[in-house]
Enzyme design. Structure first.
Site, PDB file in Angstrom:
ATOM      1  N   SER A 282      36.436  45.354  37.575  1.00 45.93           N
ATOM      2  CA  SER A 282      37.397  44.482  38.234  1.00 45.93           C
ATOM      3  C   SER A 282      38.731  45.219  38.205  1.00 45.93           C
ATOM      4  O   SER A 282      39.247  45.553  37.144  1.00 45.93           O
ATOM      5  CB  SER A 282      37.479  43.168  37.468  1.00 45.93           C
ATOM      6  OG  SER A 282      38.639  42.480  37.856  1.00 45.93           O
TER       7      SER A 282
ATOM      8  N   ASP B 169      45.984  35.421  35.202  1.00 50.05           N
ATOM      9  CA  ASP B 169      46.563  35.322  36.539  1.00 50.05           C
ATOM     10  C   ASP B 169      46.612  33.887  37.061  1.00 50.05           C
ATOM     11  O   ASP B 169      47.560  33.492  37.723  1.00 50.05           O
ATOM     12  CB  ASP B 169      45.813  36.233  37.517  1.00 50.05           C
ATOM     13  CG  ASP B 169      46.154  37.702  37.280  1.00 50.05           C
ATOM     14  OD1 ASP B 169      47.263  37.968  36.775  1.00 50.05           O
ATOM     15  OD2 ASP B 169      45.321  38.570  37.593  1.00 50.05           O
TER      16      ASP B 169
ATOM     17  N   ARG C 106      52.438  38.696  40.165  1.00 52.76           N
ATOM     18  CA  ARG C 106      51.997  37.316  40.395  1.00 52.76           C
ATOM     19  C   ARG C 106      53.119  36.360  40.788  1.00 52.76           C
ATOM     20  O   ARG C 106      52.967  35.573  41.725  1.00 52.76           O
ATOM     21  CB  ARG C 106      51.238  36.787  39.169  1.00 52.76           C
ATOM     22  CG  ARG C 106      49.976  37.596  38.835  1.00 52.76           C
ATOM     23  CD  ARG C 106      49.147  37.864  40.056  1.00 52.76           C
ATOM     24  NE  ARG C 106      47.899  38.570  39.783  1.00 52.76           N
ATOM     25  CZ  ARG C 106      47.442  39.572  40.511  1.00 52.76           C
ATOM     26  NH1 ARG C 106      48.161  40.028  41.540  1.00 52.76           N
ATOM     27  NH2 ARG C 106      46.289  40.132  40.234  1.00 52.76           N
TER      28      ARG C 106
ATOM     29  N   ASP D   3      35.366  37.065  46.647  1.00 46.87           N
ATOM     30  CA  ASP D   3      35.755  35.750  46.120  1.00 46.87           C
ATOM     31  C   ASP D   3      36.787  35.049  46.998  1.00 46.87           C
ATOM     32  O   ASP D   3      36.605  33.881  47.348  1.00 46.87           O
ATOM     33  CB  ASP D   3      36.296  35.887  44.690  1.00 46.87           C
ATOM     34  CG  ASP D   3      35.173  36.153  43.700  1.00 46.87           C
ATOM     35  OD1 ASP D   3      34.121  35.501  43.815  1.00 46.87           O
ATOM     36  OD2 ASP D   3      35.354  37.020  42.827  1.00 46.87           O
TER      37      ASP D   3
HETATM   38  N1  ARG Z   1      45.046  41.803  31.705  1.00 46.49           N
HETATM   39  C1  ARG Z   1      46.032  42.171  32.661  1.00 46.49           C
HETATM   40  C2  ARG Z   1      47.022  41.059  32.849  1.00 46.49           C
HETATM   41  O1  ARG Z   1      46.733  39.966  32.509  1.00 46.49           O
HETATM   42  C3  ARG Z   1      45.441  42.663  33.946  1.00 46.49           C
HETATM   43  C4  ARG Z   1      44.518  41.744  34.664  1.00 46.49           C
HETATM   44  C5  ARG Z   1      44.180  42.405  35.937  1.00 46.49           C
HETATM   45  N2  ARG Z   1      43.074  41.909  36.665  1.00 46.49           N
HETATM   46  C6  ARG Z   1      41.981  42.644  36.910  1.00 46.49           C
HETATM   47  N3  ARG Z   1      41.124  42.162  37.731  1.00 46.49           N
HETATM   48  N4  ARG Z   1      41.776  43.805  36.362  1.00 46.49           N
HETATM   49  O2  ARG Z   1      48.108  41.290  33.312  1.00 46.49           O
END
Ligand code: ARG
Length: 398
Positions: free
Chosen positions: A177, A126, A97, A16
């Site tokens: 993911s 994110d 982040r 991506d």
């Molecule tokens: N749900 C978690 C958060 O918002 C993790 C998201 C992580 N992304 C992934 N591609 N697994 O902090």
């Protein structure tokens, strides 16, 4: 005129974010894309990632090692805040982040870019964290999120990339993911989308299955200085080394696996698997040391602050005035949170079995049931009379 002239793109090396490079240029008229990959201890080889960005059309490919700051400026404050989202998730992804946003904004200033970009879709947390953090740090920067708009399926994304020389993923790419860094791994999608199905063992990397963990418990002494973990078994450790050491020791005992249904900010419930051995152990140890060294009122009041703090971090408000104000409160409370917590690690469980501190408020003379008890038992009677007075009056009238 394109949407922006020069863009700093957050880059992971995946399909991506790689496709974002030609997409920004071809579809959105961006003249120059500079990629930035953050080293957060994810263990990926960053040199191939750096080259891949150039092959995909980036004019420059930056790699920034932010591991030390990640632990000191993001993970340690979260430990001091005992931050567990919905009482369980230690925020491994959420904490990374705002730091990535910070280095994107810094790079934009350095290279004279008018926008930053990321490869997040429109369904997750994110995107919120990147966008709001960026806005907080530089409200004049544009934020481009191609994957939020392009509406391509995975196959279409790969096909689009191929037109511009982006290689198709060689391995049949994982159905999951996964986001990983020094604080742990966050795993979703694939079979995990069925919340009735137990997560397959293959998804775990940092934690052993209980069936494979040692049959003997292991003790570990965690030393804290003003709420920050600084030593393991009496040995001082720098920030990165400390996290790595605890990840290894605790992961070996199967500690730190979390399987939860989580409420995202965008309203979706999602099934998430985490493994975060060090954060789970360190937060538990830290909370215990607070119980020893903080007064009752601060200990209890702080729990409410921690809830709010955790929500802010999860919801992308790391750089917000409320978060800054709560930081000031939390820092003040940590002045005396120094000492050592002993934990017993065994079969997925990290039990706190002892604690000590020069600042302990635990008073043996008062606590003891033995002969040297110093507590004034007579005083309790008068206290209870006054304490119970409103209840007595109410009972008499009813
Ligand atoms: N749900 C978690 C958060 O918002 C993790 C998201 C992580 N992304 C992934 N591609 N697994 O902090």
């Amino acid at each position: 005129m394109g949407r922006a002239k020069k863009v700093i793109l957050a880059y992971s090396g995946g399909v991506d974010t790689s496709v974002c490079i030609p997409y920004l240029k071809q579809e959105w008229g961006v003249e120059e894309v500079i990629t930035l990959a953050a080293d957060l201890g994810q263990g990926d080889e960053l040199e191939p990632i750096r080259e891949k960005a150039l092959k995909s059309g980036a004019s420059e490919s930056l790699v920034v090692d932010v591991r030390d700051s990640f632990i000191k400026d993001y993970a340690f404050p979260a430990i001091q805040a005992n931050a567990l989202y919905e009482n369980r998730y230690p925020l491994g992804t959420a904490l990374a982040r705002p730091l990535i946003a910070k280095i994107l904004v810094e790079a934009a200033a350095k290279y004279g870019a008018d926008a930053i970009a990321h490869g997040c879709t429109g369904k997750g947390n994110d995107q919120v964290r990147f966008d709001v953090s960026t806005t907080a740090l530089n409200p004049n920067l544009k934020i481009l999120a191609p994957a939020r708009e392009w509406g391509m399926s995975r196959e279409e994304t790969i096909a689009y990339g191929e037109k511009f020389g982006i290689p198709t993923p060689v391995k049949k790419s994982s159905p999951y993911s996964i986001d990983k860094n020094l604080l742990g791994r966050s795993i979703e999608a694939g079979i995990l989308e069925d919340p009735t199905v137990e997560a397959p063992e293959e998804i775990y990397e940092m934690t052993k299955a209980i069936i494979d963990t040692p049959n003997e418990p292991e003790y570990i002494d965690i030393g804290f200085t003003q709420g920050i973990p600084t030593s393991i078994n009496g040995e001082s450790k720098d920030a990165i080394e400390l996290i790595e050491t605890v990840n290894k020791i605790a992961g070996n005992h199967g500690i730190g696996r979390i399987d939860m249904i989580e409420n995202r900010l965008v309203g979706i419930k999602s099934r998430e698997i985490y493994e975060s051995p060090a954060m789970i152990v360190l937060i538990n140890a830290h909370r215990d040391l607070e119980s020893l060294t903080l007064t009752a009122d601060i200990t209890q009041y702080k729990r409410g602050v921690e809830q709010t703090y955790t929500q802010l971090v999860y919801n992308g408000l790391w750089y917000s005035p409320l978060k800054a104000a709560l930081d000031a409160f939390i820092q003040k409370t940590q002045e005396r949170v120094s000492g050592t917590v002993r934990m017993k690690l065994f079969k997925g469980n990290a039990a706190i079995v002892g604690r000590k501190s020069e600042n302990t408020l635990y008073t043996p003379d008062l606590a003891t049931y033995g002969a040297d008890d110093q507590f004034d038992h007579k005083a309790a009677e008068g206290f209870i009379y006054v304490w119970g007075l409103p209840t007595r009056i109410w009972a008499q009238k009813n």
